[in-house]
Scaffold this active site. Structure first.
Site: not given
Ligand code: MOS
Length: 770
Positions: A273-274, A501, A660-661, A663, A666, A736
């Site tokens: 998506g991004f 994803g 915290r991570i 996973n 992923t 992001e």
């Molecule tokens: Mo992101 S640029 O908030 O899918």
């Protein structure tokens, strides 16, 4: 419950979980030793098997009886009117079912543009195909429906259009001359001023004052935009690839003038998506054409159509001026500039946001300006603002460090603020300097020679660079989740969320397993359907926290209901919700091990097959109390060919501080994906816009260069894993942050290698020669 009660309950709940006085989410502190300690483990993606077996069905793959296939014809002028539009040959072509143009399109309300209303999803407020006017080169002027995609594409080539062109504003350098200051940028003020920054700059011991330019970028997700749509009487069914299910439903309801409840949108899988998978013209046109033709429509955009009708990142011109005192503290921080937008959208690429939160400075001037061009509406694209804002800011800091004879990491240490420099709020959790220290050690930063052009192997000049990355923590309001426990020992989480994803279902199953004391195999996450409880958009790196807050709220309701159901014959009899914990597939007294009853036993005794609990997430008040941001220290090593100017990134390390991570598997993928996109931003990606015609000249992956395997070196990622006590699960966003700072780290490494500062992206070889 009245609205006031709902708000009161939500606020109380928020105070319990996110206020400075309250203890953090118990899940954050829970020891990782129990058999259900799923948080923090590398659970493989739960949807992985379906994807590798080809069973994951994407929007363009949904089969339906009597399907028609759509092709879109794009305008070839940037502004003006359609004079004539001859569709007769197309209509007579084999297999053609229907041709829609502005002459026969139904009357549609303009889309509610994103941010105009919290429920809005429209990428632009421009009405879709409502008259003969043209607003950008690429605007759809005809939709052709045919029995096959090939027939639709062929018929499209038979349509003849003539236009009357009108003068268009296409030249950014010219448009910058009449830019306007934005009142607000993403609901923040467009201008932030502290003291007199220009005066402080003029009087500072060391100063740099530079202009940086960043180009347009186009979305190039592996899955092009697509939708399969049909009407069932007055009801509309949409299979889409979207990041905002419920917002898309509300916006479509407004455009078509129908009740929201009549629309159902499915989006179980999104192939990337991004920020680009919102509501564009193609879904609207497909739905309108389907209604007129009385047939289902599949609109699967060609790669070229994605470039022409789904916007990407806009271009920026930024000034960064830094004035430092002799001790390395900042006297002045100026970050101003202008972006281009269309007249119909509101997505101003918030490039000043990093400077608002990263460094202490006595005086600041941060200003966002915009100017309109006759072009496709730009939109969000991974870390809009921060990705290009950190390029300018972090390159300027590198220049300042050099002017002062200081190591760039040491300079950042001297500028580290003790509270948010513009809001004055405490940071919820900030360990940027640790990320730098850990990263420097792992990357071998001490081996860098600060003098440019001192490392050479044959034709290759070698250099290292560093930069800060940052991205805000967001949690979207309005999320609701339902939890279901069944007598067979299984459980479901239901929420209209999005899987693009990144591992949405996987990490929520992990967190819920631990919260309810269940094993991950017993839990399913049902998402991607507007019939489920209200989801929040997958954007702003917010989904994990937004879902977790709703699931946590639902789990409280569930536990209270289970205690009621358990009744007086249970070992739990008489216990209150705060005296029990979920463990080992049931509820138990926090201290007394023998006071325990399993969920299955509670349900069986009550004669119930299942129990369901639903709740809304509390409003995201934590962001009003704290300055909340993810951080990164990005390290690049490059090799630049002294003969050809070719740049190869030879090593990269991202050192992250994101709470915290949940996973590691992923999360690593998210970080690496962001960094790879950052390499494209640094070196190769640019949407070529012809300023004479407004036409995008490179609408294909052959000409728009995203990094390929040979462009991507080994990328190392590490993280602090320090939980943020004020975020659900202790986790801030990670989607992001990876792209932020990468452009600057690469540019700074190129300077260290070659002695050439390139301030205009992308850093192509022509800019390094001569
Ligand atoms: Mo992101 S640029 O908030 O899918």
């Amino acid at each position: 419950m009245s609205v006031t009660d709902t708000i009161k309950q939500a606020v109380t709940s928020a105070v319990v979980h996110f206020s400075p006085e309250a203890p953090p989410d118990p899940l954050i502190a829970k020891p990782r030793t129990g058999q259900y300690g799923a948080v923090g483990t590398s659970l493989p993606r739960v949807d992985g098997p379906r994807k590798v077996q080809g069973q994951a069905r994407f929007a363009a793959e949904v089969p339906v009886e009597a399907m028609t296939y759509a092709a879109l014809l794009h305008a070839s002028i940037p502004r003006g009117r359609i004079d004539s539009l001859d569709t007769s040959a197309a209509e007579a072509a084999p297999g053609v079912v229907f041709v829609m143009t502005h002459r026969n399109a139904p009357k549609l309300a303009p889309p509610a543009a994103f941010l105009s209303d919290p429920r809005a999803a429209g990428a632009s407020s421009l009405p879709v195909m409502q008259d003969a006017s043209i607003h950008w080169n690429g605007e759809p002027v005809a939709v052709i429906l045919a029995e096959t995609q090939e027939q639709a594409d062929h018929a499209k080539s038979l349509i003849r259009v003539s236009y009357t062109a009108e003068p268009a504003s296409l030249n950014f350098a010219e448009a910058v001359q009449h830019s306007r200051r934005l009142d607000t940028v993403m609901r923040e003020p467009g201008l932030v001023e502290i003291g007199d920054a220009e005066q402080a700059l003029a009087g500072s011991a060391f100063a740099v004052d530079r202009v940086y330019n960043t180009p347009r970028h186009s979305h190039a997700a592996i899955e092009p935009h697509a939708a399969t749509v049909w009407w069932e009487g007055e009801d509309l069914v949409v299979h889409d690839t979207t990041q905002m299910l419920h917002q898309e439903r509300w916006t479509l309801a407004g455009i078509f003038g129908i009740d929201e409840e009549r629309i159902r949108i499915f989006s179980p899988f999104v192939g990337g998506g991004f920020g680009g998978k919102g509501l564009w013209g193609h879904q609207i046109l497909a739905i309108a054409a389907s209604r007129l033709a009385g047939r289902p429509v599949r609109v699967a955009l060609s790669r070229e159509s994605v470039f022409r009708i789904a916007g990407g990142r806009t271009l920026t011109q930024q000034r960064v001026a830094l004035g430092a005192n002799a001790d390395g503290t900042l006297a002045a921080l100026i970050h101003t500039g202008t972006v281009a937008m269309s007249a119909h959208n509101n997505c101003p690429e918030q490039f000043t946001f990093p400077a608002r939160h990263l460094y202490a400075a006595s005086a600041m001037r941060l200003e966002q300006r915009a100017t309109d061009l006759d072009m496709l509406a730009n939109t969000f694209m991974r870390a809009p603002g921060e990705s290009v804002g950190t390029f300018a800011l972090e390159c300027a800091l590198d220049e300042l460090a050099e002017a002062m004879g200081l190591d760039p990491i040491e300079l950042r240490r001297r500028m580290e603020p003790d509270k948010d420099p513009t809001s004055g709020r405490a940071f919820s959790s900030r360990h940027l300097l640790k990320a730098f220290a850990d990263g420097a050690e792992r990357f071998g930063w001490s081996k860098r020679n600060p003098t440019p052009r001192t490392r050479r192997e044959g034709e290759w000049l070698i250099g290292m660079g560093v930069a800060t990355g940052t991205y805000p923590y967001y949690r979207m309001p309005g999320g609701e989740a339902r939890l279901i426990l069944r007598r067979d020992g299984t459980a479901s989480i239901q929420m209209a969320s999005h899987e693009m994803g990144m591992g949405t279902a996987t990490v929520q199953i992990q967190a819920t397993a631990e919260r309810l004391g269940l094993s991950v195999e017993k839990i399913a996450f049902e998402y991607g359907d507007t019939a489920l409880p209200h989801g929040t958009l997958a954007g702003g790196s917010s989904q994990t926290a937004s879902i977790a807050a709703a699931v946590t709220a639902a789990s409280h309701v569930l536990i209270a209901d289970l205690l009621k159901l358990a009744g007086n014959d249970s070992p739990l009899a008489g216990l209150k919700a705060d005296e029990v914990e979920a463990r080992d597939g049931g509820l138990g007294h926090r201290e007394q091990a023998d006071r325990f009853e399993s969920y299955v036993s509670i349900l069986a005794r009550a004669g119930r097959d299942e129990i369901a609990a639903e709740a809304a997430a509390p409003p995201p008040l934590e962001v009003m109390q704290f300055s909340m941001h993810s951080f990164a220290a990005q390290f690049a090593e490059v090799r630049v060919n002294a003969v050809t100017g070719e740049t190869r990134v030879s090593r990269f390390l991202g050192s992250f501080d994101c709470g915290r991570i949940i996973n590691p598997r992923t999360a690593s993928s998210q970080f690496r994906g962001g960094i790879i996109m950052g390499l494209g931003l640094a070196l190769t990606e640019e949407t070529q816009f012809d300023e004479r015609t407004g036409r995008i000249m490179n609408p294909s992956l052959a000409e728009y260069h995203v990094p390929v395997h040979l462009d991507v070196p080994e990328i190392d990622v590490i993280w602090t894993d320090i939980p943020d006590p004020h975020a659900p699960l202790g986790a801030r966003g990670i989607g992001e942050i990876g792209i932020t700072g990468v452009g600057a780290a690469v540019a700074n490494a190129i300077y260290n290698a070659t002695g050439t500062r390139v301030r205009d992206l992308p850093i192509t070889l022509d800019k390094l020669l001569g």
